[in-house]
Design a protein around this motif. Sequence first.
Motif, mmCIF file in Angstrom:
data_model
loop_
_atom_site.group_PDB
_atom_site.id
_atom_site.type_symbol
_atom_site.label_atom_id
_atom_site.label_comp_id
_atom_site.label_asym_id
_atom_site.label_seq_id
_atom_site.Cartn_x
_atom_site.Cartn_y
_atom_site.Cartn_z
ATOM 1 N N HIS A 1 24.191 -5.003 -9.537
ATOM 2 C CA HIS A 1 23.053 -5.367 -8.701
ATOM 3 C C HIS A 1 22.027 -4.244 -8.845
ATOM 4 O O HIS A 1 22.258 -3.126 -8.386
ATOM 5 C CB HIS A 1 23.488 -5.507 -7.242
ATOM 6 C CG HIS A 1 24.569 -6.520 -7.042
ATOM 7 N ND1 HIS A 1 24.326 -7.870 -6.981
ATOM 8 C CD2 HIS A 1 25.911 -6.371 -6.916
ATOM 9 C CE1 HIS A 1 25.456 -8.519 -6.803
ATOM 10 N NE2 HIS A 1 26.443 -7.631 -6.768
ATOM 11 N N ILE A 2 20.911 -4.545 -9.488
ATOM 12 C CA ILE A 2 19.944 -3.494 -9.756
ATOM 13 C C ILE A 2 18.681 -3.696 -8.928
ATOM 14 O O ILE A 2 18.305 -4.815 -8.582
ATOM 15 C CB ILE A 2 19.583 -3.405 -11.254
ATOM 16 C CG1 ILE A 2 18.925 -4.702 -11.748
ATOM 17 C CG2 ILE A 2 20.801 -3.051 -12.078
ATOM 18 C CD1 ILE A 2 18.340 -4.570 -13.133
ATOM 19 N N PHE A 3 18.045 -2.571 -8.614
ATOM 20 C CA PHE A 3 16.789 -2.578 -7.865
ATOM 21 C C PHE A 3 15.936 -1.451 -8.426
ATOM 22 O O PHE A 3 16.445 -0.362 -8.708
ATOM 23 C CB PHE A 3 17.071 -2.376 -6.372
ATOM 24 C CG PHE A 3 15.844 -2.446 -5.497
ATOM 25 C CD1 PHE A 3 14.981 -3.537 -5.580
ATOM 26 C CD2 PHE A 3 15.568 -1.445 -4.584
ATOM 27 C CE1 PHE A 3 13.857 -3.608 -4.777
ATOM 28 C CE2 PHE A 3 14.446 -1.516 -3.777
ATOM 29 C CZ PHE A 3 13.586 -2.602 -3.873
ATOM 30 N N LEU A 4 14.641 -1.716 -8.608
ATOM 31 C CA LEU A 4 13.744 -0.729 -9.193
ATOM 32 C C LEU A 4 12.578 -0.453 -8.239
ATOM 33 O O LEU A 4 11.459 -0.917 -8.447
ATOM 34 C CB LEU A 4 13.209 -1.206 -10.552
ATOM 35 C CG LEU A 4 14.248 -1.441 -11.649
ATOM 36 C CD1 LEU A 4 14.664 -2.906 -11.690
ATOM 37 C CD2 LEU A 4 13.730 -0.990 -12.996
ATOM 38 N N PRO A 5 12.810 0.305 -7.187
ATOM 39 C CA PRO A 5 11.772 0.557 -6.178
ATOM 40 C C PRO A 5 10.950 1.798 -6.510
ATOM 41 O O PRO A 5 11.222 2.894 -6.011
ATOM 42 C CB PRO A 5 12.600 0.765 -4.909
ATOM 43 C CG PRO A 5 13.852 1.410 -5.422
ATOM 44 C CD PRO A 5 14.095 0.886 -6.810
ATOM 45 N N LEU A 6 9.938 1.660 -7.331
ATOM 46 C CA LEU A 6 9.219 2.836 -7.814
ATOM 47 C C LEU A 6 7.993 3.187 -6.979
ATOM 48 O O LEU A 6 7.254 4.102 -7.322
ATOM 49 C CB LEU A 6 8.799 2.619 -9.275
ATOM 50 C CG LEU A 6 9.961 2.436 -10.260
ATOM 51 C CD1 LEU A 6 9.429 2.226 -11.665
ATOM 52 C CD2 LEU A 6 10.900 3.628 -10.227
ATOM 53 N N ARG A 7 7.745 2.444 -5.896
ATOM 54 C CA ARG A 7 6.537 2.719 -5.110
ATOM 55 C C ARG A 7 6.875 2.998 -3.659
ATOM 56 O O ARG A 7 8.017 3.112 -3.267
ATOM 57 C CB ARG A 7 5.561 1.553 -5.247
ATOM 58 C CG ARG A 7 5.093 1.390 -6.688
ATOM 59 C CD ARG A 7 3.985 0.383 -6.790
ATOM 60 N NE ARG A 7 3.635 0.172 -8.193
ATOM 61 C CZ ARG A 7 2.860 -0.805 -8.609
ATOM 62 N NH1 ARG A 7 2.356 -1.675 -7.746
ATOM 63 N NH2 ARG A 7 2.563 -0.922 -9.878
ATOM 64 N N ASN A 8 5.840 3.077 -2.844
ATOM 65 C CA ASN A 8 5.991 3.524 -1.462
ATOM 66 C C ASN A 8 6.396 2.423 -0.496
ATOM 67 O O ASN A 8 6.808 2.717 0.620
ATOM 68 C CB ASN A 8 4.671 4.117 -0.948
ATOM 69 C CG ASN A 8 4.011 5.013 -1.968
ATOM 70 O OD1 ASN A 8 3.205 4.553 -2.763
ATOM 71 N ND2 ASN A 8 4.347 6.282 -1.956
ATOM 72 N N GLY A 9 6.259 1.160 -0.892
ATOM 73 C CA GLY A 9 6.530 0.077 0.045
ATOM 74 C C GLY A 9 5.414 -0.049 1.054
ATOM 75 O O GLY A 9 4.231 0.071 0.714
ATOM 76 N N GLU A 10 5.743 -0.264 2.316
ATOM 77 C CA GLU A 10 4.739 -0.365 3.365
ATOM 78 C C GLU A 10 3.998 0.958 3.531
ATOM 79 O O GLU A 10 4.588 2.030 3.410
ATOM 80 C CB GLU A 10 5.393 -0.751 4.697
ATOM 81 C CG GLU A 10 6.073 -2.105 4.698
ATOM 82 C CD GLU A 10 5.070 -3.245 4.558
ATOM 83 O OE1 GLU A 10 3.915 -3.077 5.021
ATOM 84 O OE2 GLU A 10 5.438 -4.276 3.976
ATOM 85 N N LYS A 11 2.706 0.868 3.838
ATOM 86 C CA LYS A 11 1.911 2.082 4.010
ATOM 87 C C LYS A 11 2.459 2.956 5.137
ATOM 88 O O LYS A 11 2.325 4.180 5.112
ATOM 89 C CB LYS A 11 0.452 1.710 4.283
ATOM 90 C CG LYS A 11 -0.489 2.883 4.260
ATOM 91 C CD LYS A 11 -1.945 2.469 4.082
ATOM 92 C CE LYS A 11 -2.441 1.618 5.221
ATOM 93 N NZ LYS A 11 -3.908 1.379 5.110
ATOM 94 N N SER A 12 3.119 2.334 6.092
ATOM 95 C CA SER A 12 3.696 3.085 7.210
ATOM 96 C C SER A 12 4.776 4.061 6.744
ATOM 97 O O SER A 12 5.114 5.013 7.458
ATOM 98 C CB SER A 12 4.282 2.125 8.249
ATOM 99 O OG SER A 12 5.307 1.331 7.674
ATOM 100 N N ASN A 13 5.331 3.819 5.541
ATOM 101 C CA ASN A 13 6.350 4.729 5.029
ATOM 102 C C ASN A 13 5.805 6.145 4.807
ATOM 103 O O ASN A 13 6.550 7.119 4.870
ATOM 104 C CB ASN A 13 6.935 4.203 3.718
ATOM 105 C CG ASN A 13 7.924 3.075 3.945
ATOM 106 O OD1 ASN A 13 8.457 2.929 5.036
ATOM 107 N ND2 ASN A 13 8.166 2.283 2.923
#
Length: 227
Positions: A166-178
């Motif tokens: 199960h792969i995931f490639l989260p290379l950014r910030n997501g929600e600006k609230s992060n």
Amino acid sequence: MCDKNDIQLFSNRMFSSHSDIHFSYLEKIIPNVKSFHHLTLIEPLSCCLHAIQNYDVSLFKNILINGCGGIGMLMGFLLKIVFGKKNVFFRDIHTVRQTNCVNSFNAYPFDLDISFDLIIDATNSVDGLLFSCSQALKGSTLCIMSHLYGDDTSCVFDLVQQKELHIFLPLRNGEKSNLKKAGKLLMDFWDIKFNLMLKVYNNTEITEAFEYISHSGYNKHIIQLYE
């Protein structure tokens, strides 16, 4: 941000006299910081936060962070110091960087005899990613934080398919609230002893900084352009 990324939202990530960033992406994060060096950790930590938000970390028994650069270090900070996850292991081809994370966060060094159900790859290399895939259990989870634009990663697909990862490639910030959350986490949880993993250069040492990074024992390098 990378050279060919979302026009009008991000900069081109290159050294230049200015960056033209869309006003909607600007955000005042925190009024006070422990040091200006901590400001450089907010954006990458927000990416780590975005990645971890996609998992229930309580479900994972053993977590391996492969790669102890800036992202790997901040992943360890998030999992061990903020979330209090017990079984977090670090691996890096530079043993000093690995030891820094293990000692700073009271974690464990990589052990071939341990099985990992979550592997976070932060090596920024195809060889490193292949190692992460090789250590993953069949059906386990692989979170890829490496930027491998332009590299040949076709060999990785076979391993992912064979092991049904199960792969995931989260290379950014997501929600600006992060970004705000990351700033607050650094204010609340970052210990002064963690600064030993940071190397700060002044604006006359830029050449030295880039020559030193590849074999440095520091986990995060910061170039201070002005006082």
